[in-house]
Enzyme design. Structure first.
Site, PDB file in Angstrom:
ATOM      1  N   SER A   1     -41.895  13.354 -24.923  1.00 41.17           N
ATOM      2  CA  SER A   1     -42.275  13.929 -26.210  1.00 41.17           C
ATOM      3  C   SER A   1     -41.994  12.957 -27.351  1.00 41.17           C
ATOM      4  O   SER A   1     -42.563  11.876 -27.415  1.00 41.17           O
ATOM      5  CB  SER A   1     -41.572  15.270 -26.408  1.00 41.17           C
ATOM      6  OG  SER A   1     -42.021  15.923 -27.558  1.00 41.17           O
TER       7      SER A   1
ATOM      8  N   ASP B   1     -46.887  14.250 -31.796  1.00 46.65           N
ATOM      9  CA  ASP B   1     -45.850  13.515 -31.098  1.00 46.65           C
ATOM     10  C   ASP B   1     -46.485  12.782 -29.913  1.00 46.65           C
ATOM     11  O   ASP B   1     -47.703  12.749 -29.773  1.00 46.65           O
ATOM     12  CB  ASP B   1     -44.730  14.459 -30.658  1.00 46.65           C
ATOM     13  CG  ASP B   1     -45.223  15.537 -29.705  1.00 46.65           C
ATOM     14  OD1 ASP B   1     -46.455  15.741 -29.602  1.00 46.65           O
ATOM     15  OD2 ASP B   1     -44.395  16.187 -29.052  1.00 46.65           O
TER      16      ASP B   1
ATOM     17  N   ASP C   1     -46.806  13.303 -26.639  1.00 45.83           N
ATOM     18  CA  ASP C   1     -47.637  13.989 -25.643  1.00 45.83           C
ATOM     19  C   ASP C   1     -48.606  14.991 -26.257  1.00 45.83           C
ATOM     20  O   ASP C   1     -49.240  15.754 -25.533  1.00 45.83           O
ATOM     21  CB  ASP C   1     -46.767  14.671 -24.586  1.00 45.83           C
ATOM     22  CG  ASP C   1     -45.937  15.824 -25.130  1.00 45.83           C
ATOM     23  OD1 ASP C   1     -45.409  15.680 -26.255  1.00 45.83           O
ATOM     24  OD2 ASP C   1     -45.794  16.853 -24.446  1.00 45.83           O
TER      25      ASP C   1
ATOM     26  N   ASP D   1     -48.384  17.737 -28.131  1.00 51.24           N
ATOM     27  CA  ASP D   1     -48.208  19.193 -28.182  1.00 51.24           C
ATOM     28  C   ASP D   1     -47.533  19.662 -29.468  1.00 51.24           C
ATOM     29  O   ASP D   1     -47.360  20.866 -29.665  1.00 51.24           O
ATOM     30  CB  ASP D   1     -47.450  19.704 -26.950  1.00 51.24           C
ATOM     31  CG  ASP D   1     -45.974  19.313 -26.921  1.00 51.24           C
ATOM     32  OD1 ASP D   1     -45.576  18.418 -27.699  1.00 51.24           O
ATOM     33  OD2 ASP D   1     -45.226  19.895 -26.110  1.00 51.24           O
TER      34      ASP D   1
END
Length: 474
Positions: free
Chosen positions: A101, A242, A244, A246
């Site tokens: 993340s 961020d 990834d 999400d």
């Protein structure tokens, strides 16, 4: 082995996750899915990853491990976590996402998905227990580079198609939107989606080196970049995520990032939500909105998802959740015009960004004007990095030991009024200001959240709170 489950997935040093640890935990996850009946032998399992240097090797190890257990590995490549979850749900597959993340590249993580969504805390306990049992098993720890059926293009298309109908095709006509691409796996999708709505899109800051971007505590360097871009290019907004993809980052026409919980509030209104689950760290002004019922949780998507599941089990409709980092989770289906938006109970960065820009455009407001229109208490947050877990654990134990010790620690800030320890310690001071100390569940960090009536007061309280944390030693 120093990996552990945090607020969202397994986290640890990249050097620990590369090799046998990733094989062991993916084997334990697959065994748990098979033993529980969630998967049958030969069932598909989708695997995705972010752009961290360690992610390809971890992903290859995972693909080999799940194949050894008789499952059918599908490689979805570098793809946002919500896109992987959506694709997995569409084909009835479990999923594994390799990502840390927002945390630095020397760390990484693994997120696990059942065919019906994110794993819960009971699943985490079962996986941890199996990993401990299999720790001495050479087969479970075997490191080899595997591969899977390539469906990256198919999974990408499914996610883009989901998002193209959220707004009218010309909803953002005339808007100038920057996309801070950095090393986010969502960077190209963001350009595609927002161009579709008529905006002029400017890709910015693309990097082949991994850059950790925390949407909940945006770094000063990033804030400077956002302000420069909006000024030089006369932008109406800058979007990012961020690592990834999400958690959304939305900055206004001055480059000022909007709070993630405000994004969640606007998205809740945009969708017509009836029940909203959100952690205790989200803005206290949510309850005053009156558009929906608020259910507070501990920090972490598993707790928000559990609260959504409880609401659905009670017969509620229009159920969603969001976190202070802006990630939006749909517990139930929603309808926008004639478009059915199916449930996606995992964090998504695209829908809240579209909701905010679409709402501002429909009202004829700039993003800064839209923020003022909501009149929430000013909420700020930041963190102290490299704050050893032993140090934070000791501090929290001391502050929880008695009200007197907590009062003494906070004496430089003011008098205590009320205290909540749902997650960390959230204190309302006698003058109405709020300060909340919470150790991160994903990294050696101590987070501080504050609320006050105006920005200057909130900034001063945040600085004082971080100073108190920084001076304390066990």
């Amino acid at each position: 082995m120093t990996v552990k489950f945090g607020t969202s997935g397994l986290r640890g040093l990249s050097t620990d996750l590369v090799g046998s640890v990733s094989a062991l935990y993916s084997t334990a996850f697959a065994r748990h899915m098979l033993d529980s009946g969630a998967l049958k032998p030969g069932a598909p399992i989708v695997v995705g990853r972010d752009f961290r240097p360690s992610s390809p090797q971890i992903s290859a190890t995972i693909l080999a491990a799940v194949k050894r257990l008789g499952l059918h590995p599908i490689d979805c490549g570098t793809i946002p976590t919500p896109a992987l979850a959506l694709y997995g749900a569409s084909i009835g597959a479990a999923g594994i996402m390799v990502t840390g993340s927002h945390i630095p590249a020397d760390r990484n993580g693994i997120k696990f998905y059942r065919p019906d969504g994110e794993i819960n805390k009971a699943d985490e306990e079962a996986i941890t227990r199996l990993a401990q049992e299999l720790h001495a098993d050479q087969g479970a720890n075997r490191v080899e580079a595997g591969s899977g059926e390539d469906r990256e293009a198919e999974a990408t298309k499914l996610f883009i198609d989901r998002n193209l109908g959220m707004l009218a095709p010309d909803a953002l006509e005339g808007k100038r939107i920057g996309v801070y691409q950095h090393s986010s796996v969502a960077r190209d999708m963001l350009v595609t989606v927002f161009k579709h709505f008529g905006a002029t899109v400017f890709p910015l800051g693309r990097s082949e080196q991994f850059i950790p971007v925390d949407t909940e505590a945006v770094s000063p360097d990033t804030v400077v970049k956002l302000a420069q871009w909006t000024d030089e290019l006369a932008l109406d907004a800058v979007l990012s995520t961020d690592g990834d993809g999400d958690r959304p980052l939305v900055a206004d026409e001055h480059g000022v990032p909007l709070r993630g919980d405000l994004l969640g509030l606007i998205a809740s209104r945009f969708l017509g939500a009836k029940v909203v689950a959100t952690p205790v760290t989200s803005n206290s002004g949510l309850e005053q909105d009156g558009s929906f019922v608020v259910r507070r949780t501990r920090v972490g998507s598993p707790f928000v998802i559990a609260a959504m599941e409880d609401a659905l089990a009670a017969g509620e409709t229009g159920v969603l959740g969001f976190e202070a980092n802006g990630g939006l989770m749909l517990g139930s289906d929603f309808t926008l015009g004639e478009k059915l938006i199916t449930a996606l109970p995992t964090r998504d960065s695209f829908l809240p960004a579209m909701a905010v820009l679409g709402t501002a455009a429909e009202r004829g407001l700039s993003l800064s004007q839209l923020v003022e229109d909501f009149s929430l208490p000013v909420a700020l947050s930041d963190r102290l990095e490299n704050y050893a877990s032993e140090r934070s654990t000791s501090l929290m134990a001391r502050l929880r030991a008695s009200r007197e010790q907590l009062s003494a620690f906070l004496a430089p800030l003011g008098e205590l009024a009320t205290v909540s320890d749902i997650d960390g310690l959230r204190v309302t001071l006698a003058d109405g200001r709020v300060i909340h100390f919470r150790p991160s569940g994903n990294a050696p960090e101590m987070r501080c959240y504050v609320e006050a009536a105006d920005k200057a007061s909130a900034a001063a309280l945040l600085e004082e709170g971080l100073s108190l944390l920084g001076r304390w030693s066990a």
